[in-house]
Design a protein around this motif. Structure first.
Motif, PDB file in Angstrom:
ATOM      1  N   PHE A   1      20.168 -29.628  30.117  1.00 39.36           N
ATOM      2  CA  PHE A   1      20.427 -29.713  31.556  1.00 39.36           C
ATOM      3  C   PHE A   1      19.283 -29.111  32.350  1.00 39.36           C
ATOM      4  N   SER A   2      18.738 -28.020  31.875  1.00 40.05           N
ATOM      5  CA  SER A   2      17.641 -27.374  32.581  1.00 40.05           C
ATOM      6  C   SER A   2      16.387 -28.230  32.555  1.00 40.05           C
ATOM      7  N   ALA A   3      16.084 -28.822  31.420  1.00 40.83           N
ATOM      8  CA  ALA A   3      14.879 -29.650  31.307  1.00 40.83           C
ATOM      9  C   ALA A   3      14.998 -30.921  32.142  1.00 40.83           C
ATOM     10  N   VAL A   4      16.148 -31.550  32.132  1.00 34.62           N
ATOM     11  CA  VAL A   4      16.351 -32.780  32.910  1.00 34.62           C
ATOM     12  C   VAL A   4      16.551 -32.461  34.386  1.00 34.62           C
TER      13      VAL A   4
ATOM     14  N   THR B   1      18.962 -25.314  37.569  1.00 32.88           N
ATOM     15  CA  THR B   1      18.080 -25.399  36.404  1.00 32.88           C
ATOM     16  C   THR B   1      17.500 -24.043  36.041  1.00 32.88           C
ATOM     17  N   VAL B   2      17.233 -23.212  37.027  1.00 34.96           N
ATOM     18  CA  VAL B   2      16.726 -21.869  36.731  1.00 34.96           C
ATOM     19  C   VAL B   2      17.791 -21.074  35.987  1.00 34.96           C
ATOM     20  N   LEU B   3      19.008 -21.130  36.471  1.00 37.90           N
ATOM     21  CA  LEU B   3      20.107 -20.402  35.829  1.00 37.90           C
ATOM     22  C   LEU B   3      20.387 -20.959  34.430  1.00 37.90           C
ATOM     23  N   ALA B   4      20.454 -22.281  34.313  1.00 35.31           N
ATOM     24  CA  ALA B   4      20.725 -22.886  33.008  1.00 35.31           C
ATOM     25  C   ALA B   4      19.596 -22.608  32.022  1.00 35.31           C
ATOM     26  N   GLY B   5      18.355 -22.610  32.492  1.00 37.80           N
ATOM     27  CA  GLY B   5      17.225 -22.324  31.611  1.00 37.80           C
ATOM     28  C   GLY B   5      17.246 -20.898  31.099  1.00 37.80           C
TER      29      GLY B   5
ATOM     30  N   ALA C   1      16.278 -25.335  19.320  1.00 38.95           N
ATOM     31  CA  ALA C   1      16.030 -26.432  20.270  1.00 38.95           C
ATOM     32  C   ALA C   1      16.546 -26.073  21.660  1.00 38.95           C
ATOM     33  N   GLY C   2      17.682 -25.408  21.738  1.00 36.90           N
ATOM     34  CA  GLY C   2      18.207 -24.977  23.028  1.00 36.90           C
ATOM     35  C   GLY C   2      17.314 -23.962  23.706  1.00 36.90           C
ATOM     36  N   ALA C   3      16.783 -23.031  22.920  1.00 31.34           N
ATOM     37  CA  ALA C   3      15.881 -22.032  23.492  1.00 31.34           C
ATOM     38  C   ALA C   3      14.587 -22.674  23.983  1.00 31.34           C
ATOM     39  N   VAL C   4      14.053 -23.628  23.234  1.00 34.51           N
ATOM     40  CA  VAL C   4      12.820 -24.309  23.643  1.00 34.51           C
ATOM     41  C   VAL C   4      13.057 -25.172  24.881  1.00 34.51           C
ATOM     42  N   LEU C   5      14.144 -25.919  24.904  1.00 37.61           N
ATOM     43  CA  LEU C   5      14.456 -26.734  26.085  1.00 37.61           C
ATOM     44  C   LEU C   5      14.708 -25.861  27.309  1.00 37.61           C
ATOM     45  N   GLY C   6      15.409 -24.761  27.126  1.00 34.95           N
ATOM     46  CA  GLY C   6      15.663 -23.845  28.234  1.00 34.95           C
ATOM     47  C   GLY C   6      14.386 -23.239  28.778  1.00 34.95           C
ATOM     48  N   ALA C   7      13.496 -22.854  27.872  1.00 34.06           N
ATOM     49  CA  ALA C   7      12.213 -22.297  28.307  1.00 34.06           C
ATOM     50  C   ALA C   7      11.383 -23.349  29.033  1.00 34.06           C
ATOM     51  N   ALA C   8      11.387 -24.578  28.533  1.00 38.82           N
ATOM     52  CA  ALA C   8      10.639 -25.655  29.192  1.00 38.82           C
ATOM     53  C   ALA C   8      11.192 -25.936  30.579  1.00 38.82           C
ATOM     54  N   GLY C   9      12.508 -25.988  30.703  1.00 38.03           N
ATOM     55  CA  GLY C   9      13.110 -26.228  32.014  1.00 38.03           C
ATOM     56  C   GLY C   9      12.873 -25.081  32.978  1.00 38.03           C
ATOM     57  N   PHE C  10      12.984 -23.864  32.477  1.00 44.09           N
ATOM     58  CA  PHE C  10      12.773 -22.688  33.322  1.00 44.09           C
ATOM     59  C   PHE C  10      11.327 -22.608  33.793  1.00 44.09           C
TER      60      PHE C  10
END
Length: 90
Positions: free
Chosen positions: A27-30, A40-44, A70-79
């Motif tokens: 959700f954060s990345a998209v 997205t900041v909160l979700a990341g 994968a969740g940590a990487v996607l969250g970091a990318a979105g954040f």
């Protein structure tokens, strides 16, 4: 039903950390591209936190490593993507 669905002493809420981090990270990345900035900041941030905890528990044998990582990487990318977008607008 052959198996029991009741919880046992070996069940742990730690097994849900990886999938939760994966969903929040996705959700954060998209959401960065859909301009859902506050969410997205909160979700990341939550995805990185839950992913790190999921990796910790997956190393102990509870939960799956790939969903937590994968969740940590996607969250970091979105954040980071959202923060970079906000920094560029400033």
């Amino acid at each position: 039903m052959a198996g029991s669905t009741t919880s046992t002493a070996t069940d742990s809420p730690a097994t849900a950390l990886g999938p939760t981090a994966f969903v929040l990270g996705a959700f954060s990345a998209v959401g960065t591209w859909a301009f859902l900035i506050p969410w997205t900041v909160l979700a990341g941030a939550l995805a990185v936190t839950f992913g790190a905890m999921g990796v910790h528990y997956a190393r102990k044998g509870m939960g799956r490593m790939w969903t937590a990582a994968a969740g940590a990487v996607l969250g970091a990318a979105g954040f980071v993507g959202t923060v970079t977008l906000l920094w560029a607008m400033y």
